[in-house]
Design a protein around this motif. Structure first.
Motif, PDB file in Angstrom:
ATOM      1  N   VAL A 226      -0.717  -5.374  15.308  1.00  0.00           N
ATOM      2  CA  VAL A 226       0.625  -4.842  15.109  1.00  0.00           C
ATOM      3  C   VAL A 226       0.498  -3.376  14.712  1.00  0.00           C
ATOM      4  CG1 VAL A 226       2.730  -4.960  13.709  1.00  0.00           C
ATOM      5  CG2 VAL A 226       1.585  -7.057  14.412  1.00  0.00           C
ATOM      6  N   ILE A 227       1.319  -2.540  15.316  1.00  0.00           N
ATOM      7  CA  ILE A 227       1.383  -1.126  14.955  1.00  0.00           C
ATOM      8  C   ILE A 227       2.757  -0.859  14.369  1.00  0.00           C
ATOM      9  CG2 ILE A 227       1.306   1.252  15.787  1.00  0.00           C
ATOM     10  CD1 ILE A 227      -0.597   0.267  17.985  1.00  0.00           C
ATOM     11  N   ILE A 228       2.765  -0.309  13.150  1.00  0.00           N
ATOM     12  CA  ILE A 228       4.006  -0.042  12.435  1.00  0.00           C
ATOM     13  C   ILE A 228       4.119   1.465  12.241  1.00  0.00           C
ATOM     14  CG2 ILE A 228       5.410  -0.626  10.414  1.00  0.00           C
ATOM     15  CD1 ILE A 228       3.331  -2.861   9.827  1.00  0.00           C
ATOM     16  N   GLU A 229       5.258   2.027  12.596  1.00  0.00           N
ATOM     17  CA  GLU A 229       5.461   3.464  12.464  1.00  0.00           C
ATOM     18  C   GLU A 229       6.756   3.724  11.702  1.00  0.00           C
ATOM     19  OE1 GLU A 229       5.195   5.672  16.115  1.00  0.00           O
ATOM     20  OE2 GLU A 229       3.967   4.113  17.030  1.00  0.00           O
ATOM     21  N   GLY A 230       6.704   4.698  10.770  1.00  0.00           N
ATOM     22  CA  GLY A 230       7.917   5.064  10.062  1.00  0.00           C
ATOM     23  C   GLY A 230       7.638   5.628   8.693  1.00  0.00           C
ATOM     24  N   ASP A 231       8.661   5.611   7.866  1.00  0.00           N
ATOM     25  CA  ASP A 231       8.548   6.087   6.497  1.00  0.00           C
ATOM     26  C   ASP A 231       7.447   5.324   5.763  1.00  0.00           C
ATOM     27  OD1 ASP A 231       9.896   7.404   3.990  1.00  0.00           O
ATOM     28  OD2 ASP A 231       9.706   5.270   3.496  1.00  0.00           O
ATOM     29  N   PRO A 232       6.603   6.006   5.000  1.00  0.00           N
ATOM     30  CA  PRO A 232       5.465   5.334   4.351  1.00  0.00           C
ATOM     31  C   PRO A 232       5.854   4.149   3.477  1.00  0.00           C
ATOM     32  CG  PRO A 232       5.203   7.703   4.218  1.00  0.00           C
ATOM     33  CD  PRO A 232       6.568   7.470   4.789  1.00  0.00           C
ATOM     34  N   ILE A 233       6.938   4.281   2.709  1.00  0.00           N
ATOM     35  CA  ILE A 233       7.346   3.177   1.835  1.00  0.00           C
ATOM     36  C   ILE A 233       7.759   1.968   2.671  1.00  0.00           C
ATOM     37  CG2 ILE A 233       9.064   2.435   0.144  1.00  0.00           C
ATOM     38  CD1 ILE A 233       9.076   5.299  -0.938  1.00  0.00           C
ATOM     39  N   ALA A 234       8.530   2.208   3.735  1.00  0.00           N
ATOM     40  CA  ALA A 234       8.968   1.113   4.595  1.00  0.00           C
ATOM     41  C   ALA A 234       7.801   0.487   5.337  1.00  0.00           C
ATOM     42  CB  ALA A 234      10.025   1.615   5.582  1.00  0.00           C
ATOM     43  N   VAL A 235       6.843   1.317   5.752  1.00  0.00           N
ATOM     44  CA  VAL A 235       5.656   0.798   6.441  1.00  0.00           C
ATOM     45  C   VAL A 235       4.850  -0.098   5.502  1.00  0.00           C
ATOM     46  CG1 VAL A 235       3.428   1.440   7.450  1.00  0.00           C
ATOM     47  CG2 VAL A 235       5.505   2.664   8.120  1.00  0.00           C
ATOM     48  N   ARG A 236       4.663   0.341   4.259  1.00  0.00           N
ATOM     49  CA  ARG A 236       3.931  -0.491   3.294  1.00  0.00           C
ATOM     50  C   ARG A 236       4.654  -1.814   3.045  1.00  0.00           C
ATOM     51  NH1 ARG A 236       2.781   4.543   0.792  1.00  0.00           N
ATOM     52  NH2 ARG A 236       4.573   4.349  -0.611  1.00  0.00           N
ATOM     53  N   LEU A 237       5.978  -1.763   2.983  1.00  0.00           N
ATOM     54  CA  LEU A 237       6.746  -2.988   2.780  1.00  0.00           C
ATOM     55  C   LEU A 237       6.604  -3.917   3.983  1.00  0.00           C
ATOM     56  CD1 LEU A 237       8.678  -4.725   1.151  1.00  0.00           C
ATOM     57  CD2 LEU A 237      10.581  -3.341   2.027  1.00  0.00           C
ATOM     58  N   ALA A 238       6.675  -3.372   5.200  1.00  0.00           N
ATOM     59  CA  ALA A 238       6.507  -4.189   6.409  1.00  0.00           C
ATOM     60  C   ALA A 238       5.124  -4.826   6.431  1.00  0.00           C
ATOM     61  CB  ALA A 238       6.724  -3.326   7.653  1.00  0.00           C
ATOM     62  N   ARG A 239       4.108  -4.043   6.054  1.00  0.00           N
ATOM     63  CA  ARG A 239       2.749  -4.576   6.000  1.00  0.00           C
ATOM     64  C   ARG A 239       2.657  -5.717   4.994  1.00  0.00           C
ATOM     65  NH1 ARG A 239      -2.420  -1.145   3.601  1.00  0.00           N
ATOM     66  NH2 ARG A 239      -3.760  -2.955   3.218  1.00  0.00           N
ATOM     67  N   ASN A 240       3.270  -5.539   3.824  1.00  0.00           N
ATOM     68  CA  ASN A 240       3.272  -6.574   2.785  1.00  0.00           C
ATOM     69  C   ASN A 240       3.932  -7.855   3.293  1.00  0.00           C
ATOM     70  OD1 ASN A 240       3.118  -7.917   0.329  1.00  0.00           O
ATOM     71  ND2 ASN A 240       4.755  -6.742  -0.630  1.00  0.00           N
ATOM     72  N   ILE A 241       5.055  -7.687   3.970  1.00  0.00           N
ATOM     73  CA  ILE A 241       5.771  -8.853   4.505  1.00  0.00           C
ATOM     74  C   ILE A 241       4.904  -9.598   5.510  1.00  0.00           C
ATOM     75  CG2 ILE A 241       7.732  -9.550   5.947  1.00  0.00           C
ATOM     76  CD1 ILE A 241       9.264  -7.160   4.635  1.00  0.00           C
TER      77      ILE A 241
ATOM     78  N   ASP B   3      14.001  -0.341   9.281  1.00  0.00           N
ATOM     79  CA  ASP B   3      14.121   0.910  10.037  1.00  0.00           C
ATOM     80  C   ASP B   3      12.748   1.517  10.312  1.00  0.00           C
ATOM     81  OD1 ASP B   3      15.461   2.872  11.417  1.00  0.00           O
ATOM     82  OD2 ASP B   3      15.791   4.140   9.649  1.00  0.00           O
ATOM     83  N   VAL B   4      11.852   0.656  10.795  1.00  0.00           N
ATOM     84  CA  VAL B   4      10.540   1.119  11.251  1.00  0.00           C
ATOM     85  C   VAL B   4      10.326   0.602  12.668  1.00  0.00           C
ATOM     86  CG1 VAL B   4       9.502   1.238   8.957  1.00  0.00           C
ATOM     87  CG2 VAL B   4       9.392  -0.912  10.230  1.00  0.00           C
ATOM     88  N   ALA B   5       9.431   1.237  13.395  1.00  0.00           N
ATOM     89  CA  ALA B   5       9.054   0.770  14.729  1.00  0.00           C
ATOM     90  C   ALA B   5       7.875  -0.183  14.588  1.00  0.00           C
ATOM     91  CB  ALA B   5       8.685   1.953  15.611  1.00  0.00           C
ATOM     92  N   VAL B   6       8.004  -1.376  15.169  1.00  0.00           N
ATOM     93  CA  VAL B   6       6.947  -2.383  15.086  1.00  0.00           C
ATOM     94  C   VAL B   6       6.616  -2.845  16.502  1.00  0.00           C
ATOM     95  CG1 VAL B   6       6.190  -4.538  14.037  1.00  0.00           C
ATOM     96  CG2 VAL B   6       7.904  -3.134  12.866  1.00  0.00           C
ATOM     97  N   HIS B   7       5.356  -2.683  16.894  1.00  0.00           N
ATOM     98  CA  HIS B   7       4.921  -3.073  18.233  1.00  0.00           C
ATOM     99  C   HIS B   7       3.686  -3.957  18.122  1.00  0.00           C
ATOM    100  CE1 HIS B   7       7.602   0.115  19.635  1.00  0.00           C
ATOM    101  NE2 HIS B   7       6.972   0.936  18.822  1.00  0.00           N
ATOM    102  N   ALA B   8       3.532  -4.882  19.070  1.00  0.00           N
ATOM    103  CA  ALA B   8       2.361  -5.766  19.086  1.00  0.00           C
ATOM    104  C   ALA B   8       1.544  -5.516  20.343  1.00  0.00           C
ATOM    105  CB  ALA B   8       2.802  -7.220  19.027  1.00  0.00           C
ATOM    106  N   ARG B   9       0.239  -5.470  20.163  1.00  0.00           N
ATOM    107  CA  ARG B   9      -0.708  -5.420  21.283  1.00  0.00           C
ATOM    108  C   ARG B   9      -1.754  -6.482  21.022  1.00  0.00           C
ATOM    109  NH1 ARG B   9      -1.666   1.148  21.388  1.00  0.00           N
ATOM    110  NH2 ARG B   9       0.468   1.743  21.980  1.00  0.00           N
ATOM    111  N   GLY B  10      -1.631  -7.590  21.712  1.00  0.00           N
ATOM    112  CA  GLY B  10      -2.510  -8.708  21.419  1.00  0.00           C
ATOM    113  C   GLY B  10      -2.250  -9.211  20.016  1.00  0.00           C
ATOM    114  N   ASN B  11      -3.306  -9.255  19.206  1.00  0.00           N
ATOM    115  CA  ASN B  11      -3.175  -9.702  17.809  1.00  0.00           C
ATOM    116  C   ASN B  11      -2.962  -8.538  16.846  1.00  0.00           C
ATOM    117  OD1 ASN B  11      -3.724 -12.149  18.887  1.00  0.00           O
ATOM    118  ND2 ASN B  11      -5.555 -12.580  17.666  1.00  0.00           N
TER     119      ASN B  11
END
Length: 347
Positions: free
Chosen positions: A65-80, A55-63
């Protein structure tokens, strides 16, 4: 790979209660063009999977990635993303299902190292496909089979219990660790009284053993598997055929063990000979025995767990590696069982 947390994008007003931490925007840049393309997936579908799951917004621009959302979910997405990218750099190909598995594994424990799981190659099939664990329970299962002579794998359908055991058996045979593989399961639907069925013996029992053949042929060329079966190096037989035998230098898999009786389970476990391994798999929620016949697997779970040298591994719905809907089906039935226990089930 560059990481940067850009800003807080939601700041609650001073006169309102803060229900959750401020949402944040995080920018992550991956240096390798080709690996980034593989990581993001076709049409960025891997990123969409992660975004939808967390439940985060994930967008790509070239190489980037921009992740937007709850801090815990963003950190998890980054980890993944970091760990999947690291797998790609190590030569591990990322498939769409691997993204689902990564989300599941790291959501359960974000300290897990995906490399420890995904890069533990059990066997490479004839089609050059690597068979590896896809969850922590699967990894524990593989390690248990390596280190113990009797291993029970208990859990719902689709968790890889039989398939991984088969891969371990084929690997052991190919390395000369064992001289033969024996695959067996109870033909409970026919009560193992097969005489009334049409055809010769093979035709009578094959319908109950088909899933074992399917797993075997997924790992070996059909011709090779057939030759090994004809030579007796690989034996696929109903459980009743194990009676009176001593199995040395063998890798034995008992599938659908929830449908064994107490006597059958005892008989099977006492067949184990020197330099042999036995893996027993089953789902104790799917017992097909008559109501007055206790499951040998359920009884074994109660009486054998304290024996040194016997290991039990338990799987749950999060270990399901089939279609994603299988997890939801299992969840629905678990909820139904809970309602029944509470007396609130409705039609």
């Amino acid at each position: 790979m560059e990481n940067e947390t850009i800003e807080n994008i939601n700041k609650p007003s001073s006169d309102s209660m803060q229900e959750s931490a401020d949402a944040i925007k995080h920018k992550q840049t991956f240096s390798d063009n080709e690996l980034s393309r593989q990581l993001f997936g076709e049409y960025n579908r891997n990123l969409q999977k992660i975004g939808n799951a967390l439940d985060v917004a994930v967008h790509a621009r070239g190489n980037t990635v921009i992740i937007e959302g709850d801090p815990i979910a963003v950190r998890l997405a980054r980890n993944i993303l970091d760990q999947l990218y690291d797998l790609l750099k190590s030569g591990y190909p990322i498939y769409p299902n691997d993204v689902d598995y990564a989300v599941s594994v790291l959501s359960a424990d974000d300290r897990t190292r995906l490399k420890d799981i995904f890069m533990d190659t059990v066997y490479i099939t004839a089609k050059k496909r690597s068979i590896t664990p896809k969850s922590m329970a699967q990894k524990e299962y593989i390690d248990a089979i390596r280190n113990f002579d009797i291993v029970f794998g208990i859990g719902p359908a689709g968790t890889g219990k039989t398939y991984l055991a088969m891969a371990m058996a084929v690997a052991a045979l190919s390395k000369g660790i064992v001289n033969r593989i024996i695959l067996t399961r109870p033909a409970v639907e026919a009560g193992e009284a097969l005489g009334f069925l049409p055809g010769d013996l093979a035709e009578k029992v094959n319908p109950y053993l088909r899933p074992l053949y399917d797993a075997l042929h997924d790992m070996m060329r059909f011709e090779k598997a057939s030759n090994l079966i004809q030579q007796g190096v690989i034996e696929v037989a109903p459980l009743a055929f194990m009676r009176g035998r001593t199995l040395n230098d063998s890798f034995i898999i008992l599938d659908e063990a929830q449908n064994t009786t107490t006597e059958q389970m005892k008989m099977f476990l006492t067949r184990l000979g020197f330099n042999s391994k036995a893996v027993i798999t089953g789902d104790i929620t799917q017992v097909d025995l008559p109501a007055n016949r206790p499951s040998g697997l359920i009884e074994a779970q109660k009486i054998l767990q304290r024996i040194d040298g016997i290991q039990f591994i338990f799987f749950t719905k999060i270990d399901v590696v089939r279609h994603r809907l299988v997890q939801e089906v299992i969840q629905a039935y678990e909820e139904l069982d809970e309602r029944k226990k509470k007396g609130t089930a409705s039609g």
